[in-house]
Motif scaffolding. Structure first.
Motif, PDB file in Angstrom:
ATOM      1  N   UNK A 162       0.909  -1.262   0.171  1.00 41.40           N
ATOM      2  CA  UNK A 162       0.109   0.171   0.146  1.00 41.40           C
ATOM      3  C   UNK A 162       0.672   1.235  -0.103  1.00 41.40           C
ATOM      4  N   UNK A 163       1.986   1.308   0.418  1.00 45.82           N
ATOM      5  CA  UNK A 163       3.075   2.150   0.446  1.00 45.82           C
ATOM      6  C   UNK A 163       3.831   2.589  -0.848  1.00 45.82           C
ATOM      7  N   UNK A 164       3.584   1.692  -1.858  1.00 48.70           N
ATOM      8  CA  UNK A 164       4.070   1.739  -3.243  1.00 48.70           C
ATOM      9  C   UNK A 164       3.815   3.307  -3.837  1.00 48.70           C
ATOM     10  N   UNK A 165       4.721   3.945  -4.269  1.00 54.47           N
ATOM     11  CA  UNK A 165       4.664   5.070  -4.934  1.00 54.47           C
ATOM     12  C   UNK A 165       5.292   5.298  -6.498  1.00 54.47           C
ATOM     13  N   UNK A 166       6.144   4.022  -6.583  1.00 54.10           N
ATOM     14  CA  UNK A 166       6.866   3.833  -8.123  1.00 54.10           C
ATOM     15  C   UNK A 166       6.969   2.295  -8.412  1.00 54.10           C
ATOM     16  N   UNK A 167       6.149   1.935  -9.513  1.00 49.78           N
ATOM     17  CA  UNK A 167       6.290   0.594 -10.002  1.00 49.78           C
ATOM     18  C   UNK A 167       6.664   0.645 -11.338  1.00 49.78           C
ATOM     19  N   UNK A 168       7.662   0.004 -11.676  1.00 49.21           N
ATOM     20  CA  UNK A 168       7.939  -0.156 -12.936  1.00 49.21           C
ATOM     21  C   UNK A 168       8.588  -1.564 -13.252  1.00 49.21           C
ATOM     22  N   UNK A 169       7.777  -2.376 -14.278  1.00 56.73           N
ATOM     23  CA  UNK A 169       7.841  -3.346 -14.728  1.00 56.73           C
ATOM     24  C   UNK A 169       7.982  -3.423 -16.287  1.00 56.73           C
ATOM     25  N   UNK A 170       8.443  -2.464 -16.644  1.00 56.21           N
ATOM     26  CA  UNK A 170       8.603  -2.238 -18.224  1.00 56.21           C
ATOM     27  C   UNK A 170       9.631  -3.246 -18.852  1.00 56.21           C
ATOM     28  N   UNK A 171       9.327  -3.390 -20.027  1.00 51.23           N
ATOM     29  CA  UNK A 171      10.726  -3.968 -20.861  1.00 51.23           C
ATOM     30  C   UNK A 171      10.905  -5.558 -20.419  1.00 51.23           C
ATOM     31  N   UNK A 172      10.044  -6.266 -19.954  1.00 48.49           N
ATOM     32  CA  UNK A 172      10.203  -7.653 -19.709  1.00 48.49           C
ATOM     33  C   UNK A 172       9.341  -8.609 -20.657  1.00 48.49           C
ATOM     34  N   UNK A 173       9.074  -9.747 -20.207  1.00 50.08           N
ATOM     35  CA  UNK A 173       8.425 -10.876 -20.950  1.00 50.08           C
ATOM     36  C   UNK A 173       7.173 -11.167 -19.988  1.00 50.08           C
TER      37      UNK A 173
END
Length: 292
Positions: free
Chosen positions: A159-170
């Motif tokens: 719940x405290x997450x401010x940045x989530x970047x999972x780009x450029x994967x499979x």
């Protein structure tokens, strides 16, 4: 025998003084990290004869390792499982290196983590469901690796997450509805995967979201009308997908946008207060050879 005991005691005390800044368990975990990631070839190497407090990128507070920052330091090999022994670690930045192997689920044991940055490596495997146990995490950046499988629903528990970047994967499958629980989120990057299905309407709950990048996937259906609730949004990129309707974009007040990309040039929508000088229409497909 009586003479030997005092000598052993002196050696023991001396050893404790040299490495008194951290426990032997934590130092051992750091040594595993050094050895398993080819420390001899690092740009900034550790002097293993010096106190841990003097090791490059390591921060110690009250005798515990709380930060490791080895960004762009030529690490190769794998992240050791023993890293879970660093129970007080709050920041781990191993980004822009050559780390390989499976994403270590042992990272999920580091419950004090606030920042986990592993982007621009060669990690593979799935993101473990246990990742949701990192309740204090504020930034999770895993972009540009070779991670596969689906995005765990459990990420919605952070719940405290401010940045989530999972780009450029499979990554594949659908975007979990649980991401709508991340009401502190300011940046969400899922660019360049093979995600499919509709965008969950729950993303409309992300009132603080400033950046939403979903481009270069296989997403379809309609844009959720709930996007009209994203009043803080400044960057929206949804081009190179398979949406069959953009009508809901009319609900958005886009005059505050810095970047707004979608790939239907023939769409004619009645945007509210659109300042087209601040937006751009994507007219070419983004292609990148990730092996170069």
């Amino acid at each position: 025998m009586k003479k030997i005991l005092p000598i052993l005691a002196i050696i023991l005390v001396a050893g404790q003084l040299v490495f008194a800044n951290v426990s032997s368990k934590e130092r051992s975990a750091l040594l595993d990290l050094y050895n398993d990631t080819n420390g001899a070839e690092w740009v900034n190497k550790w002097d293993l004869s010096a106190p841990v407090t003097e090791w490059y990128g390591v921060k110690v507070i009250d005798g515990h390792v709380v930060e490791i920052n080895l960004f762009r330091n030529n690490l190769s090999g794998v992240i050791p499982k023993s890293i879970k022994k660093l129970k007080n670690l709050s920041h781990l930045n191993l980004a822009f290196n050559n780390l390989a192997g499976e994403f270590p689920k042992e990272l999920s044991d580091l419950e004090q983590l606030k920042v986990l940055k592993l982007e621009m490596n060669r990690l593979k495997g799935v993101i473990p469901d246990e990742i949701g146990s990192l309740k204090n995490l504020e930034e999770l950046s895993l972009f540009n690796n070779f991670l596969n499988g689906s995005i765990p629903e459990s990420i919605g528990d952070i719940k405290n997450l401010k940045v989530l970047n999972l780009s450029s994967n499979n990554l594949k499958g659908e975007i979990p509805e649980s991401l709508g629980n991340l009401t502190m989120l300011k940046s969400l990057g899922l660019f360049e995967n093979t995600l499919e299905g509709s965008i969950p309407s729950t993303l409309g709950n992300l009132a603080q979201l400033k950046e939403l990048v979903l481009a270069n996937n296989n997403l379809g259906g309609e844009i959720p009308k709930e996007f009209g609730q994203l009043a803080s949004l400044e960057i929206l990129q949804i081009q190179n997908n398979k949406f069959n309707s953009y009508k809901s974009l009319e609900m958005m007040n886009t005059k505050q946008f810095l970047v707004f990309d979608y790939d239907k040039e023939d769409v004619r929508l009645d945007f509210k207060d659109m300042d087209f000088s601040k937006t751009r229409m994507a007219d070419t497909k983004f292609e990148e050879d990730r092996d170069n």
